[in-house]
Design a protein around this motif. Sequence first.
Motif, mmCIF file in Angstrom:
data_model
loop_
_atom_site.group_PDB
_atom_site.id
_atom_site.type_symbol
_atom_site.label_atom_id
_atom_site.label_comp_id
_atom_site.label_asym_id
_atom_site.label_seq_id
_atom_site.Cartn_x
_atom_site.Cartn_y
_atom_site.Cartn_z
ATOM 1 N N TYR A 276 1.043 49.565 -116.091
ATOM 2 C CA TYR A 276 0.604 49.724 -117.476
ATOM 3 C C TYR A 276 -0.232 48.542 -117.958
ATOM 4 O O TYR A 276 -1.041 48.694 -118.879
ATOM 5 N N VAL A 277 -0.050 47.379 -117.345
ATOM 6 C CA VAL A 277 -0.963 46.269 -117.643
ATOM 7 C C VAL A 277 -2.367 46.628 -117.187
ATOM 8 O O VAL A 277 -3.362 46.387 -117.906
ATOM 9 N N ALA A 280 -3.755 49.164 -119.585
ATOM 10 C CA ALA A 280 -4.158 48.530 -120.849
ATOM 11 C C ALA A 280 -5.467 47.768 -120.687
ATOM 12 O O ALA A 280 -6.338 47.805 -121.577
ATOM 13 N N GLN A 281 -5.625 47.073 -119.570
ATOM 14 C CA GLN A 281 -6.874 46.351 -119.331
ATOM 15 C C GLN A 281 -8.053 47.316 -119.221
ATOM 16 O O GLN A 281 -9.136 47.053 -119.765
ATOM 17 N N ALA A 283 -8.207 50.238 -120.612
ATOM 18 C CA ALA A 283 -8.446 50.777 -121.955
ATOM 19 C C ALA A 283 -9.222 49.787 -122.817
ATOM 20 O O ALA A 283 -10.149 50.171 -123.542
ATOM 21 N N GLN A 284 -8.858 48.500 -122.722
ATOM 22 C CA GLN A 284 -9.596 47.497 -123.478
ATOM 23 C C GLN A 284 -11.051 47.417 -123.021
ATOM 24 O O GLN A 284 -11.970 47.292 -123.841
#
Length: 519
Positions: A276-277, A280-281, A283-284
């Motif tokens: 999930y990290v 998230a990266q 997605a950013q």
Amino acid sequence: MPAPPAFPALAAPPPGGPASSAATPPPWLGYAVAAVAAAAFTLAALPLRGRLELANIVMLYLLVVVLVALRHGRGPAALAAVLNVGAFDFVFVPPQLSFAVTDLQYLLTFGVMLGVGLITGQLTAGLRFQAEVAAARERRAQSLFELSRELSGALLADQVAAIGRQAVRQHFGGEAEVVVSGRDDHLQHPVQPAAGYERAAAEAAFALPVAAGAPPLHAHGAQPGWHYLPLQAPVRVRGVLALRPADARWLALPEQAQHLQTLARQVAIALERVHYVEVAQEAQLSIASERLRNTLLASISHDLRTPLTALVGLAESLAASAPPLAPAQAGTALALASQARELATLVNKLLEMARLQSGERPLQTDWQSVEEVVGSTLRLLRPALAGWPLEVDVPAALPLADFDATLVERALANLLENAVRHGAPPLVIRVRTEPGWLAITVRDHGPGLPATDQDLFGKFTRGASESATPGVGLGLAICKAVADAHHGSIRAANAEGGGALFELRLPRREPPPLPTDVE
């Protein structure tokens, strides 16, 4: 990648617990030590004969039993107690060097000495066992703490796998493999696995559902000693832990099996966190890319609007100039004006899309008549809809709705233009109210929606990548942006009887009451 951490080595666990076969003493050694200790103390106590009371010598024999129990456990302590009674009788009780007893009170002494020795040895061995159990639990807790600390700093799945593999090997010995699943939910088997590792067994464990209360350990395959445990994370299985311990009997102990399950759970949670990290990266990065693209679109579109407007005006003036142009020149001027208008429309859509998604275009909501918005949209598209049969179904008693009329008009115009480009007549516009919603439906009678996995409402998405139909795929994207800005939705489907159907849904609330006349 950083080297895997060194975890605290395990000392010898309690009897019956995990231990290395090479480090485990043979079972006869304790009994031999008990016999040697009884004989050695008897020889060492010979000078004390006649100098100490027999009761004091009995206490020294009990001390020997305690020491044997501390070091070797219950069985050797019981043997030491029996040998000490015999040695005490043979060496110290008169007649000496004989097992004969002249005074019957010594029989009571022997019985008490044997009973106290057995009880003392039992209690001492029990305390030793409990101390070793506590020490083993402390080592397991320390191992879990070290594993958690190292996993918290891992940023890649390969690092998590290396840390987990090292921790399992150091606690259970033998061989271990942590096999991680990729984005495609397939196990990424090691290139050079340990001897005996079976891919088919790992795949079977990975596909095995983990039910509540099920045994944590699953053995598969023909290779003896290998066990495969699914790495069950809170969301889904993240891989498989393959283990061949140094002693397979370890895993029969409930505490060791539970410890292995806890290790696997920590590794699975770490793998899910890393996953999930990464999500998230990504997605950013996607958000940053989208913002940059919107900024570029807005900047370019804004700078192109003025020259394109001037180009359209000049082309129209040229076509209507006096004296009139030759037919060929007039046709060229009209074509130039038409193409310039198309390009200006495209630039306006790009700018509108960028403003909607960047939030620079705030909603200007007010109570609107839906019938008037539909009518103004049809008047705007009169040239494009010329010759198209049109059916408009708007209830006469439709109440006012609270929305941004300009944006909704733009969305409805885009839906009609899309139907003209890709559909067939007749066109149907239908407006309906539902509890809490206003639904505006546009339907054509063409071939329907294309069979594709593409998001029809994505930017620059077209039904066919190569087509003679003009457009760059922004009309439906603007419709979705308008729906999102109003906290509504839009959907597309194939209508019954053929054709495509698009439905724009906007939140609806009851309009304010009309003012009453005051007499």
